[in-house]
Motif scaffolding. Structure first.
Motif, PDB file in Angstrom:
ATOM      1  N   PRO A  78       6.689  14.124  -9.917  1.00 25.04           N
ATOM      2  CA  PRO A  78       8.037  14.338  -9.383  1.00 25.04           C
ATOM      3  C   PRO A  78       8.180  15.670  -8.671  1.00 25.04           C
ATOM      4  CG  PRO A  78       8.014  14.722 -11.747  1.00 25.04           C
ATOM      5  CD  PRO A  78       6.670  14.127 -11.391  1.00 25.04           C
ATOM      6  N   GLU A  79       9.041  15.663  -7.671  1.00 32.65           N
ATOM      7  CA  GLU A  79       9.377  16.884  -6.931  1.00 32.65           C
ATOM      8  C   GLU A  79       8.163  17.525  -6.248  1.00 32.65           C
ATOM      9  OE1 GLU A  79      12.641  18.514  -6.465  1.00 32.65           O
ATOM     10  OE2 GLU A  79      13.002  16.385  -6.812  1.00 32.65           O
ATOM     11  N   THR A  80       7.169  16.709  -5.916  1.00 32.67           N
ATOM     12  CA  THR A  80       6.068  17.229  -5.096  1.00 32.67           C
ATOM     13  C   THR A  80       6.306  16.936  -3.615  1.00 32.67           C
ATOM     14  OG1 THR A  80       4.801  15.201  -5.515  1.00 32.67           O
ATOM     15  CG2 THR A  80       4.309  17.120  -6.900  1.00 32.67           C
ATOM     16  N   LEU A  81       7.312  16.127  -3.315  1.00 32.23           N
ATOM     17  CA  LEU A  81       7.664  15.840  -1.926  1.00 32.23           C
ATOM     18  C   LEU A  81       8.853  16.696  -1.539  1.00 32.23           C
ATOM     19  CD1 LEU A  81       7.375  11.934  -1.934  1.00 32.23           C
ATOM     20  CD2 LEU A  81       5.666  13.604  -1.166  1.00 32.23           C
ATOM     21  N   ASP A  82       8.655  17.616  -0.618  1.00 34.06           N
ATOM     22  CA  ASP A  82       9.751  18.416  -0.095  1.00 34.06           C
ATOM     23  C   ASP A  82      10.241  17.729   1.173  1.00 34.06           C
ATOM     24  OD1 ASP A  82      10.842  21.081   1.479  1.00 34.06           O
ATOM     25  OD2 ASP A  82      11.016  21.294  -0.698  1.00 34.06           O
TER      26      ASP A  82
ATOM     27  N   HIS B  56       0.841  -1.205   0.000  1.00 34.94           N
ATOM     28  CA  HIS B  56       0.000   0.000   0.000  1.00 34.94           C
ATOM     29  C   HIS B  56       0.877   1.256   0.000  1.00 34.94           C
ATOM     30  CE1 HIS B  56      -3.116   2.806   1.294  1.00 34.94           C
ATOM     31  NE2 HIS B  56      -2.444   3.071   2.394  1.00 34.94           N
ATOM     32  N   LEU B  57       1.865   1.281   0.859  1.00 31.64           N
ATOM     33  CA  LEU B  57       2.754   2.435   0.969  1.00 31.64           C
ATOM     34  C   LEU B  57       3.647   2.555  -0.260  1.00 31.64           C
ATOM     35  CD1 LEU B  57       3.774   1.970   4.712  1.00 31.64           C
ATOM     36  CD2 LEU B  57       2.028   3.508   3.792  1.00 31.64           C
ATOM     37  N   GLN B  58       4.111   1.425  -0.763  1.00 27.67           N
ATOM     38  CA  GLN B  58       4.996   1.451  -1.926  1.00 27.67           C
ATOM     39  C   GLN B  58       4.283   2.014  -3.150  1.00 27.67           C
ATOM     40  OE1 GLN B  58       6.539  -2.372  -3.110  1.00 27.67           O
ATOM     41  NE2 GLN B  58       8.050  -1.473  -4.492  1.00 27.67           N
TER      42      GLN B  58
ATOM     43  N   MET C 204       4.407   6.055  -7.148  1.00 31.18           N
ATOM     44  CA  MET C 204       3.610   6.892  -8.048  1.00 31.18           C
ATOM     45  C   MET C 204       4.046   8.346  -7.960  1.00 31.18           C
ATOM     46  SD  MET C 204      -0.498   7.662  -8.150  1.00 31.18           S
ATOM     47  CE  MET C 204      -0.975   5.957  -8.332  1.00 31.18           C
ATOM     48  N   ALA C 205       4.239   8.832  -6.737  1.00 35.15           N
ATOM     49  CA  ALA C 205       4.660  10.226  -6.559  1.00 35.15           C
ATOM     50  C   ALA C 205       5.996  10.477  -7.245  1.00 35.15           C
ATOM     51  CB  ALA C 205       4.759  10.551  -5.074  1.00 35.15           C
TER      52      ALA C 205
END
Length: 281
Positions: A181-185, A168-170, A175-176
């Motif tokens: 891309p680059e939406t996780l700071d 589930h987490l993977q 996907m992110a």
């Protein structure tokens, strides 16, 4: 980059008939940053992302998604607190202990396809509503807001529960990285258990190197670190701040956001500067 994408039919520049390009500069820059400004690699990732969006009919999937199901799906993934960090980036929280046995059974009852579609829809909410809204709101420095700060709370999570949730987490993490891309700071892992080194061995491959560098693993007293990133009034009390918000709550919009949107909308929506909230259903 835009010339090549336009020639391949993946990008439409502004014209006198249509003032807006098919993709804004902020989106294109995310792909460039993700590939360390290697234009060829960025173009390939962008093309792969557009093919993926076409394969899953992402625009129509989002527009037609049930409001009730979307609101229910938020229980299983990181949630926006309604607040922003000191730079104006939205602050998300993921409290894994909330995914107890009953919720895990509910999740497992879904088909793999529907679980995947839910993840897509929640990513679309982030990129179509949350990020554009936060970019529109006053923030310093006045650079584009195109990513989120995430607090991942591992408190009271057993190794067996983490193992049960790994796919589930993977799915959400890969996907992110691939298509958003680059939406996780900055990502802050708090209340990390003694077995976290084992968990990290599973999950580090889900992220690219740039994302891994933004992950900070803390123990059970993360307040000082978090208050360095997030003003106390925007940080939940459970993490050392003053905001009376818990994971099960709806986003608690700050005063600047409330001036613009009045209340947190539900279902498939977008935010467009100059137009406000647009309901897509």
């Amino acid at each position: 980059m835009t010339g090549k994408l336009a020639s391949d039919g993946l990008y439409r520049p502004p014209t006198h008939h249509c003032a807006h390009a098919s993709h804004d500069d902020t989106t294109l820059m995310r792909f460039l940053r993700a590939r360390q400004y290697d234009i060829t690699n960025a173009q390939k990732q962008f093309a792969d992302s557009e093919a993926w969006r076409k394969r899953y009919d992402v625009d129509n999937l989002y527009k037609d998604f049930s409001v009730d199901e979307m609101e229910s799906a938020r229980r299983f993934y990181p949630r926006w607190t309604g607040r922003r960090d000191k730079r104006g980036l939205p602050v998300y929280v993921f409290q894994l202990a909330s995914l107890d046995e009953s919720l895990r059974k509910e999740l497992d009852a879904l088909s793999p396809e529907r679980r995947y579609q839910r993840i897509i829809v929640l990513h679309e909410t982030m990129t179509r509503f949350v990020l554009p809204l936060c970019d529109y709101l006053p923030h310093e420095p006045p650079t584009p807001v195109s990513s989120v700060v995430t607090i991942i709370d591992l408190g009271n999570v057993s190794l067996s529960a983490m193992w049960a949730l790994r796919s589930h987490l993977q799915q959400a993490s890969t996907m992110a990285t691939a298509y958003y891309p680059e939406t996780l700071d900055t990502t802050v892992v708090i209340n990390s258990p003694a077995f976290f080194s084992t968990i990290w061995g599973w999950i580090k491959g889900w992220f690219d190197e740039g994302t891994r560098r933004k992950i900070h693993v803390l123990g059970k007293s993360p307040g000082d670190f978090l208050r360095h990133l997030i003003a106390a009034e925007d940080l939940p009390t459970v993490y050392g701040g003053e905001l009376p918000w818990i994971f099960e709550d709806e986003p608690c919009l700050d005063s600047e956001a409330l001036k613009v949107v009045k209340e947190m909308p539900k279902g498939p929506v977008a935010f467009v500067a100059g137009q406000g909230v647009i309901t897509l259903t």
